[in-house]
Design a protein around this motif. Structure first.
Motif, PDB file in Angstrom:
ATOM      1  N   ALA A  33      -6.026   6.835   6.891  1.00  0.00           N
ATOM      2  CA  ALA A  33      -5.225   6.891   5.542  1.00  0.00           C
ATOM      3  C   ALA A  33      -3.726   7.241   5.560  1.00  0.00           C
ATOM      4  O   ALA A  33      -2.888   6.946   4.756  1.00  0.00           O
ATOM      5  CB  ALA A  33      -5.969   7.673   4.383  1.00  0.00           C
ATOM      6  N   SER A  34      -3.682   8.290   6.549  1.00  0.00           N
ATOM      7  CA  SER A  34      -2.389   8.863   6.923  1.00  0.00           C
ATOM      8  C   SER A  34      -1.586   8.507   8.187  1.00  0.00           C
ATOM      9  O   SER A  34      -0.691   8.957   8.545  1.00  0.00           O
ATOM     10  CB  SER A  34      -2.510  10.547   6.803  1.00  0.00           C
ATOM     11  OG  SER A  34      -3.319  10.803   7.697  1.00  0.00           O
ATOM     12  N   CYS A  35      -2.213   7.632   8.918  1.00  0.00           N
ATOM     13  CA  CYS A  35      -1.808   7.314  10.072  1.00  0.00           C
ATOM     14  C   CYS A  35      -1.456   5.631  10.298  1.00  0.00           C
ATOM     15  O   CYS A  35      -2.435   4.880  10.516  1.00  0.00           O
ATOM     16  CB  CYS A  35      -2.695   7.796  11.259  1.00  0.00           C
ATOM     17  SG  CYS A  35      -2.127   7.206  12.886  1.00  0.00           S
ATOM     18  N   GLY A  36      -0.315   5.244  10.026  1.00  0.00           N
ATOM     19  CA  GLY A  36       0.357   3.810  10.126  1.00  0.00           C
ATOM     20  C   GLY A  36      -0.179   3.254  11.494  1.00  0.00           C
ATOM     21  O   GLY A  36      -0.528   2.204  11.482  1.00  0.00           O
ATOM     22  N   ALA A  37       0.318   4.141  12.477  1.00  0.00           N
ATOM     23  CA  ALA A  37      -0.023   3.406  13.912  1.00  0.00           C
ATOM     24  C   ALA A  37      -1.464   3.249  14.207  1.00  0.00           C
ATOM     25  O   ALA A  37      -1.831   2.332  14.945  1.00  0.00           O
ATOM     26  CB  ALA A  37       0.643   4.715  14.856  1.00  0.00           C
ATOM     27  N   CYS A  38      -2.192   4.255  13.766  1.00  0.00           N
ATOM     28  CA  CYS A  38      -3.704   3.967  13.791  1.00  0.00           C
ATOM     29  C   CYS A  38      -4.291   2.742  13.259  1.00  0.00           C
ATOM     30  O   CYS A  38      -5.087   2.052  13.756  1.00  0.00           O
ATOM     31  CB  CYS A  38      -4.509   5.184  13.355  1.00  0.00           C
ATOM     32  SG  CYS A  38      -4.056   6.481  14.151  1.00  0.00           S
ATOM     33  N   ARG A  39      -3.597   2.346  11.828  1.00  0.00           N
ATOM     34  CA  ARG A  39      -4.129   1.382  11.281  1.00  0.00           C
ATOM     35  C   ARG A  39      -3.467  -0.152  11.723  1.00  0.00           C
ATOM     36  O   ARG A  39      -4.380  -0.798  12.117  1.00  0.00           O
ATOM     37  CB  ARG A  39      -3.494   1.283   9.785  1.00  0.00           C
ATOM     38  CG  ARG A  39      -4.250   2.268   8.797  1.00  0.00           C
ATOM     39  CD  ARG A  39      -3.801   2.053   7.377  1.00  0.00           C
ATOM     40  NE  ARG A  39      -2.348   2.046   7.227  1.00  0.00           N
ATOM     41  CZ  ARG A  39      -1.387   3.044   6.713  1.00  0.00           C
ATOM     42  NH1 ARG A  39      -2.303   4.493   6.844  1.00  0.00           N
ATOM     43  NH2 ARG A  39      -0.464   3.117   6.458  1.00  0.00           N
ATOM     44  N   ALA A  40      -2.515   0.300  12.609  1.00  0.00           N
ATOM     45  CA  ALA A  40      -1.877  -1.099  13.731  1.00  0.00           C
ATOM     46  C   ALA A  40      -2.643  -1.113  14.462  1.00  0.00           C
ATOM     47  O   ALA A  40      -3.203  -2.329  14.999  1.00  0.00           O
ATOM     48  CB  ALA A  40      -0.484  -1.004  13.795  1.00  0.00           C
ATOM     49  N   ASP A  41      -3.217  -0.191  15.207  1.00  0.00           N
ATOM     50  CA  ASP A  41      -3.952  -0.083  16.514  1.00  0.00           C
ATOM     51  C   ASP A  41      -5.342  -0.942  15.929  1.00  0.00           C
ATOM     52  O   ASP A  41      -5.934  -1.802  16.805  1.00  0.00           O
ATOM     53  CB  ASP A  41      -4.478   1.500  16.706  1.00  0.00           C
ATOM     54  CG  ASP A  41      -4.304   1.559  18.115  1.00  0.00           C
ATOM     55  OD1 ASP A  41      -3.479   0.863  18.822  1.00  0.00           O
ATOM     56  OD2 ASP A  41      -4.483   2.761  18.773  1.00  0.00           O
ATOM     57  N   LEU A  42      -5.970  -0.334  14.699  1.00  0.00           N
ATOM     58  CA  LEU A  42      -7.247  -0.935  14.438  1.00  0.00           C
ATOM     59  C   LEU A  42      -7.157  -2.463  14.018  1.00  0.00           C
ATOM     60  O   LEU A  42      -7.962  -3.364  14.639  1.00  0.00           O
ATOM     61  CB  LEU A  42      -7.645  -0.338  13.087  1.00  0.00           C
ATOM     62  CG  LEU A  42      -8.921  -0.672  12.456  1.00  0.00           C
ATOM     63  CD1 LEU A  42     -10.241  -0.402  13.475  1.00  0.00           C
ATOM     64  CD2 LEU A  42      -9.203  -0.066  10.967  1.00  0.00           C
ATOM     65  N   GLU A  43      -6.142  -2.869  13.677  1.00  0.00           N
ATOM     66  CA  GLU A  43      -5.823  -4.357  13.452  1.00  0.00           C
ATOM     67  C   GLU A  43      -5.644  -4.940  14.648  1.00  0.00           C
ATOM     68  O   GLU A  43      -6.497  -5.999  14.734  1.00  0.00           O
ATOM     69  CB  GLU A  43      -4.450  -4.485  12.676  1.00  0.00           C
ATOM     70  CG  GLU A  43      -4.848  -4.555  10.977  1.00  0.00           C
ATOM     71  CD  GLU A  43      -6.075  -5.300  10.603  1.00  0.00           C
ATOM     72  OE1 GLU A  43      -5.977  -6.717  10.803  1.00  0.00           O
ATOM     73  OE2 GLU A  43      -6.952  -4.797  10.097  1.00  0.00           O
ATOM     74  N   ALA A  44      -4.991  -4.599  15.674  1.00  0.00           N
ATOM     75  CA  ALA A  44      -4.849  -5.216  16.882  1.00  0.00           C
ATOM     76  C   ALA A  44      -6.368  -5.346  17.673  1.00  0.00           C
ATOM     77  O   ALA A  44      -6.521  -6.500  17.991  1.00  0.00           O
ATOM     78  CB  ALA A  44      -3.911  -4.483  17.720  1.00  0.00           C
ATOM     79  N   SER A  45      -7.008  -4.290  17.476  1.00  0.00           N
ATOM     80  CA  SER A  45      -8.435  -4.311  18.162  1.00  0.00           C
ATOM     81  C   SER A  45      -9.232  -5.141  17.416  1.00  0.00           C
ATOM     82  O   SER A  45      -9.888  -6.108  18.252  1.00  0.00           O
ATOM     83  CB  SER A  45      -9.147  -2.880  18.237  1.00  0.00           C
ATOM     84  OG  SER A  45      -8.394  -1.946  18.757  1.00  0.00           O
ATOM     85  N   ARG A  46      -9.291  -5.292  16.145  1.00  0.00           N
ATOM     86  CA  ARG A  46     -10.171  -6.296  15.200  1.00  0.00           C
ATOM     87  C   ARG A  46      -9.705  -7.833  15.745  1.00  0.00           C
ATOM     88  O   ARG A  46     -10.679  -8.798  15.839  1.00  0.00           O
ATOM     89  CB  ARG A  46      -9.970  -5.991  14.012  1.00  0.00           C
ATOM     90  CG  ARG A  46     -11.139  -4.543  13.508  1.00  0.00           C
ATOM     91  CD  ARG A  46     -10.827  -4.368  11.955  1.00  0.00           C
ATOM     92  NE  ARG A  46     -11.978  -3.495  11.792  1.00  0.00           N
ATOM     93  CZ  ARG A  46     -11.964  -2.740  10.497  1.00  0.00           C
ATOM     94  NH1 ARG A  46     -10.799  -2.878   9.645  1.00  0.00           N
ATOM     95  NH2 ARG A  46     -12.732  -1.992  10.397  1.00  0.00           N
TER      96      ARG A  46
END
Lengths: 244, 180
Positions: A33-46
């Protein structure tokens, strides 16, 4: 991105892989919720993992009927332990395979052969065989490990620019423990392989002593030794000899 | 399994019928070669029969068979690598090793697209170290939990987690353009 982003990366990958327990997942979701880079990471892995749904291997069918596989397994159980390479694709093309399977299927009901007492001489021969096999297996695994060290350098996550050899160091230590046991069990049987076993042991000791993350230069001395002594080629020759 | 443990060969039939497709897909995902995958499946059942007496009745059969199949696949892969190395320098994997296998009844378009995806995934998977690849295959092609994978491969849970993360990171790099 926060200073602690790196430590969340592994958990984000595992979230994408659906491999976190509910408690861990809740913690990662809160961080996302507070980490945009982690969300992007998650999207790329998915996205990468979603591609696996389209991999034909997921739905691939064996090229031969189950009856033929049963026949092969039964035939193998009657053979010597070493497996024979077999061209399954050729078998799939012929009706002969099905006919053969039908003919041999009733053998499934054969009674198990009762074991006879094993003579001492045969036991001694089996022990010698075992000592040589375990030496050959040890050399095989050492060869794979040394090839991994040379050919599969993975980047170190904690320290970019360095190479991760943590797994290889751990496996080297395990192999060295096995080597010690091998000397106790089958010294004479593997005497002809002794010079090579010593060379390999020396290399494994060097790998075992490496820290998890090393500079590429630290591996060069190991590569040079391997090449100078033709270790990989000798392992091929000696394992062949040990296996007769 | 109990009948198998007593040496009853006819117990192999139902066991093979139940598990051979799943084991074939695990081995094929790892090896990307039909003949080698079938060899791995065959040897898995041979080993299962030979080791059935040592099977622990409280453990499940499917992960036990998966363990045997993965270990055989690793052995076969090592043999292949040694053979390739003795014949020529091992090339970086860029294509699928074997394109004779097909998903059941695909359309021509989906078959072509599936083959291309399969080749990209095969090349990406072959870039992984052997144990990382085994972990990845057990997780994503056999739906095993991480504790089951740790048990199957005799590794700590921490090693399985960090290896799976590394495998995913490397696959992301390798499959990057295909997922954009």
């Amino acid at each position: 991105m926060t200073l602690f982003h790196g430590r969340w990366r592994a958990r984000v990958s595992l979230l994408a892989a659906g491999a976190l327990d509910p408690h861990e997942e809740a913690a990662v979701q809160a961080h996302l919720a507070s980490c945009g880079a982690c969300r992007a990471d998650l999207e790329a892995s998915r996205r990468a993992l979603d591609l696996l749904d389209r991999d034909p291997a997921r739905a691939a069918e064996p090229p031969v009927a189950i009856e033929f596989l049963k026949t092969r397994v039964l035939a193998r159980l009657d053979e010597a332990p070493a497996p024979r390479p077999f061209r399954w694709g050729l078998a799939a093309a012929g009706l002969a395979a099905a006919a053969l399977a039908v003919a041999i299927l009733p053998l499934l009901d054969r009674p198990v052969v009762t074991e006879k007492p094993v003579p001492d001489e045969m036991l001694a021969r089996m022990e010698r065989r075992l000592a040589r096999d375990s030496a050959a297996r040890y050399l095989d695994e050492a060869q794979d490990l040394l090839v991994n060290v040379s050919a599969h350098p993975a980047d170190c996550e904690k320290d970019h620019g360095r190479i991760d050899v943590g797994e290889e160091a751990r496996r080297s230590r395990e192999l060295l423990e096995r080597r010690a046991l091998m000397v106790e069990l089958g010294g004479d049987e593997v005497a002809s392989a002794q010079p090579l076993l010593d060379d390999v042991e020396g290399l494994l000791r060097e790998v075992a002593a490496l820290p998890a993350c090393v500079r590429a230069e630290s591996l060069e001395a190991i590569h040079r030794q391997m090449e100078r002594r033709h270790v990989l080629m000798k392992i091929d020759l000696v394992t062949r000899e040990l296996r007769g | 399994m109990q009948r198998l443990a007593r040496g009853e060969r006819d117990a192999l039939g139902p066991l093979m019928e139940r598990h051979h497709r799943r084991l074939f897909r695990i081995a094929l995902s790892y090896l990307r070669d039909v003949d080698e995958a079938m060899d791995a499946v065959q040897e898995t059942f041979v080993k299962a029969y030979q080791a059935a007496a040592r099977w622990d009745p409280v453990s499940e059969v499917a992960p036990w068979l998966s363990r045997i199949a993965v270990n055989h696949s690793i052995d076969i892969y090592r043999r292949r690598r040694r053979r390739q190395r003795s014949e020529a320098p091992m090339p970086e994997a860029t294509t699928d090793h074997d394109d004779r296998w097909r998903a059941a009844d695909p359309s021509p378009e989906s078959e072509a697209s599936g083959r291309e995806v399969g080749q990209r995934i095969a090349a990406a998977l072959q870039s992984l170290p052997e144990r990382q690849r085994a972990i990845f295959v057990l997780r994503h092609y056999d739906e095993r939990s991480l504790p089951e994978i740790a048990d199957t491969l005799g590794m700590s849970l921490g090693t399985v987690k960090s290896s799976l993360h590394r495998a995913i990171a490397r696959l992301r790099e390798r499959l990057g353009s295909a997922t954009a």
